[in-house]
Design an enzyme around this catalytic site. Structure first.
Site, mmCIF file in Angstrom:
data_model
loop_
_atom_site.group_PDB
_atom_site.id
_atom_site.type_symbol
_atom_site.label_atom_id
_atom_site.label_comp_id
_atom_site.label_asym_id
_atom_site.label_seq_id
_atom_site.Cartn_x
_atom_site.Cartn_y
_atom_site.Cartn_z
ATOM 1 N N LYS A 287 -11.915 89.676 14.707
ATOM 2 C CA LYS A 287 -12.595 88.286 15.090
ATOM 3 C C LYS A 287 -13.230 88.281 16.705
ATOM 4 O O LYS A 287 -13.956 87.613 16.808
ATOM 5 C CB LYS A 287 -11.721 87.375 14.742
ATOM 6 C CG LYS A 287 -11.663 87.115 13.158
ATOM 7 C CD LYS A 287 -10.835 85.844 12.674
ATOM 8 C CE LYS A 287 -10.922 85.593 11.239
ATOM 9 N NZ LYS A 287 -10.078 84.368 11.096
ATOM 10 N N ASP B 4 -14.192 79.012 10.144
ATOM 11 C CA ASP B 4 -12.913 78.636 9.707
ATOM 12 C C ASP B 4 -12.659 77.064 10.205
ATOM 13 O O ASP B 4 -11.874 76.329 9.450
ATOM 14 C CB ASP B 4 -11.721 79.401 10.774
ATOM 15 C CG ASP B 4 -11.606 80.632 10.055
ATOM 16 O OD1 ASP B 4 -11.943 80.733 8.822
ATOM 17 O OD2 ASP B 4 -11.302 81.588 10.796
HETATM 18 P P1 NAP Z 1 -1.406 85.212 14.226
HETATM 19 O O1 NAP Z 1 -2.862 85.143 15.047
HETATM 20 O O2 NAP Z 1 -0.678 86.418 13.844
HETATM 21 O O3 NAP Z 1 -0.688 84.119 14.718
HETATM 22 C C1 NAP Z 1 0.523 83.649 14.182
HETATM 23 C C2 NAP Z 1 1.117 82.668 15.249
HETATM 24 O O4 NAP Z 1 2.446 82.386 14.172
HETATM 25 C C3 NAP Z 1 1.529 83.056 16.551
HETATM 26 O O5 NAP Z 1 1.641 82.100 17.306
HETATM 27 C C4 NAP Z 1 3.042 83.630 16.248
HETATM 28 O O6 NAP Z 1 3.963 83.683 17.496
HETATM 29 C C5 NAP Z 1 3.627 82.446 15.422
HETATM 30 N N1 NAP Z 1 4.971 83.246 14.715
HETATM 31 C C6 NAP Z 1 4.937 84.318 14.020
HETATM 32 N N2 NAP Z 1 6.118 84.286 13.198
HETATM 33 C C7 NAP Z 1 6.800 83.489 13.741
HETATM 34 C C8 NAP Z 1 8.255 83.034 13.824
HETATM 35 N N3 NAP Z 1 8.995 83.483 13.385
HETATM 36 N N4 NAP Z 1 8.501 82.223 14.436
HETATM 37 C C9 NAP Z 1 7.810 81.346 15.189
HETATM 38 N N5 NAP Z 1 6.383 81.641 15.439
HETATM 39 C C10 NAP Z 1 5.975 82.532 14.691
HETATM 40 O O7 NAP Z 1 -1.861 84.980 12.725
HETATM 41 P P2 NAP Z 1 -3.189 83.759 12.081
HETATM 42 O O8 NAP Z 1 -4.345 84.879 12.089
HETATM 43 O O9 NAP Z 1 -3.257 82.838 13.074
HETATM 44 O O10 NAP Z 1 -2.629 83.433 10.769
HETATM 45 C C11 NAP Z 1 -1.379 82.728 10.811
HETATM 46 C C12 NAP Z 1 -1.367 82.115 9.296
HETATM 47 O O11 NAP Z 1 -2.425 81.329 8.952
HETATM 48 C C13 NAP Z 1 -1.219 83.184 8.473
HETATM 49 O O12 NAP Z 1 -0.238 82.947 7.408
HETATM 50 C C14 NAP Z 1 -2.560 83.172 7.622
HETATM 51 O O13 NAP Z 1 -2.585 83.763 6.331
HETATM 52 C C15 NAP Z 1 -2.760 81.880 7.881
HETATM 53 N N6 NAP Z 1 -4.531 81.628 7.621
HETATM 54 C C16 NAP Z 1 -4.971 80.797 6.689
HETATM 55 C C17 NAP Z 1 -6.358 80.665 6.381
HETATM 56 C C18 NAP Z 1 -7.124 79.706 5.658
HETATM 57 O O14 NAP Z 1 -8.302 80.099 5.428
HETATM 58 N N7 NAP Z 1 -6.237 79.272 4.526
HETATM 59 C C19 NAP Z 1 -7.041 81.264 7.685
HETATM 60 C C20 NAP Z 1 -6.656 81.741 8.660
HETATM 61 C C21 NAP Z 1 -5.274 82.105 8.804
HETATM 62 P P3 NAP Z 1 3.904 84.689 18.690
HETATM 63 O O15 NAP Z 1 2.244 84.526 19.203
HETATM 64 O O16 NAP Z 1 4.835 84.234 19.665
HETATM 65 O O17 NAP Z 1 4.048 86.034 17.948
#
Ligand code: NAP
Length: 293
Positions: free
Chosen positions: A75, A111
């Site tokens: 991305k 998004d």
């Molecule tokens: P990402 O870039 O990996 O970001 C995840 C975030 O969550 C990071 O800030 C991470 O912290 C934090 N995190 C992960 N595990 C954690 C834990 N156990 N305790 C505290 N913080 C935690 O992922 P993303 O792309 O943003 O996606 C995140 C979620 O959104 C996923 O579940 C994805 O499926 C969902 N999503 C949905 C849509 C939709 O269209 N509905 C679109 C995009 C994403 P650190 O940085 O400190 O590791």
């Protein structure tokens, strides 16, 4: 139901690049809409390893691909290969939709549109609302941009790593959207929750198969005001434990399915230049998710 799934010598190609890509629900959703419209297009998944990103995009240009979605891990990496990028994609710092322009590829981020769609149904004085965003990863960037577009008076981003939080904060300092942004560690949540009008989970905590997990405990949920909107970007399971706990406290729950549908619908509309059947896309996704979970 699909009306026309014929691929002919004139069929134009759309798709999604990511690595891995086998989990993507986009082909199901887009091809359902394409078939319904009887449009002469097909949408395919392309697993593109990071080291082949440049060649893949050049290949798409050479072979007449009309546009494509971009998912993890490309991305941000795709941006240098685009000749124009929309203001919203610039603000988010990530592109999820690429389209053809006269000068080359253009990139945008749908998004934000997807995130906002289920919120607009609710009549709120957004400019008096405080948003608390759990997580500071990729999706949190689209959420912050969305909250800024809503006009939220404050956006409070909560993370577990001080350095990442500070970097996140710096990234927004010169943004044209200029959200009133503050960053916080998880320990500060008890002070933030009582003021939250909108609480958004952008972490993967609670995602299938970890269905019992929740980023907030029941006791923390009890700090919420009645009628806070609790929004979980996760769409498997529906609802998540986070949303179930929030609803028990009188919160309004929104899951991530509509965001997924609407970001796809916005991309397809951009490529086809015509309205797309959102209900067909919704039905196709619900059907495939009901088999998966
Ligand atoms: P990402 O870039 O990996 O970001 C995840 C975030 O969550 C990071 O800030 C991470 O912290 C934090 N995190 C992960 N595990 C954690 C834990 N156990 N305790 C505290 N913080 C935690 O992922 P993303 O792309 O943003 O996606 C995140 C979620 O959104 C996923 O579940 C994805 O499926 C969902 N999503 C949905 C849509 C939709 O269209 N509905 C679109 C995009 C994403 P650190 O940085 O400190 O590791």
């Amino acid at each position: 139901m699909a009306k026309n799934t014929r691929i002919t010598a004139t069929t134009k190609l759309l798709g999604v690049i990511g690595y891995p890509i086998a989990h993507s629900l986009s082909p199901v959703m887009h091809n359902a809409a394409i078939a319904h419209l009887e449009a002469d297009y097909a949408y395919l998944p392309f697993p593109v390893p990071p080291e082949y990103l440049e060649q893949a995009i050049a290949g798409f240009a050479a072979t007449g691909v009309q546009g494509f979605n971009v998912t993890i891990p490309h991305k941000q990496a795709v941006i240098p290969f685009l000749s124009e990028i929309s203001e919203i994609a610039q603000a988010v710092g990530a592109v999820n939709t690429v389209y053809r322009t006269e000068r080359g590829w253009g990139g945008t981020n749908t998004d934000v549109t997807g995130f906002l769609a289920p919120l607009y149904i609710h009549q709120r004085h957004w400019n008096q609302n405080i948003a608390v965003v759990l997580g500071n990863g990729g999706a949190a960037r689209a959420v912050v941009a969305g909250c800024a577009q809503l006009g939220c008076t404050q956006v409070q981003v909560v993370g577990r790593d001080r350095q990442k939080l500070e970097a996140f904060h710096r990234d927004w300092a010169n943004s044209p959207l200029s959200p009133t942004l503050s960053v916080h560690l998880w320990e500060e949540l008890p002070q933030l929750l009582p003021q939250a009008d909108l609480l958004i989970n952008t972490t993967p905590i609670g995602m299938h198969p970890h269905n019992d997990a929740s980023p907030l405990t029941l006791d923390e949920m009890k700090l919420l005001k009645v009628e806070t909107i609790a929004y979980d970007l996760i769409y498997t399971p529906r609802p998540t434990t986070f949303l179930q706990l929030a609803e028990k406290q009188g919160a309004i729950a929104i899951d991530g399915l509509e965001m997924l549908i609407q970001q796809g619908a916005a991309a397809l509309q951009l490529w086809l230049g015509q309205p797309v059947p959102v209900e067909v896309m919704r039905r196709a996704l619900k059907e495939v998710l009901s088999f998966e979970v």
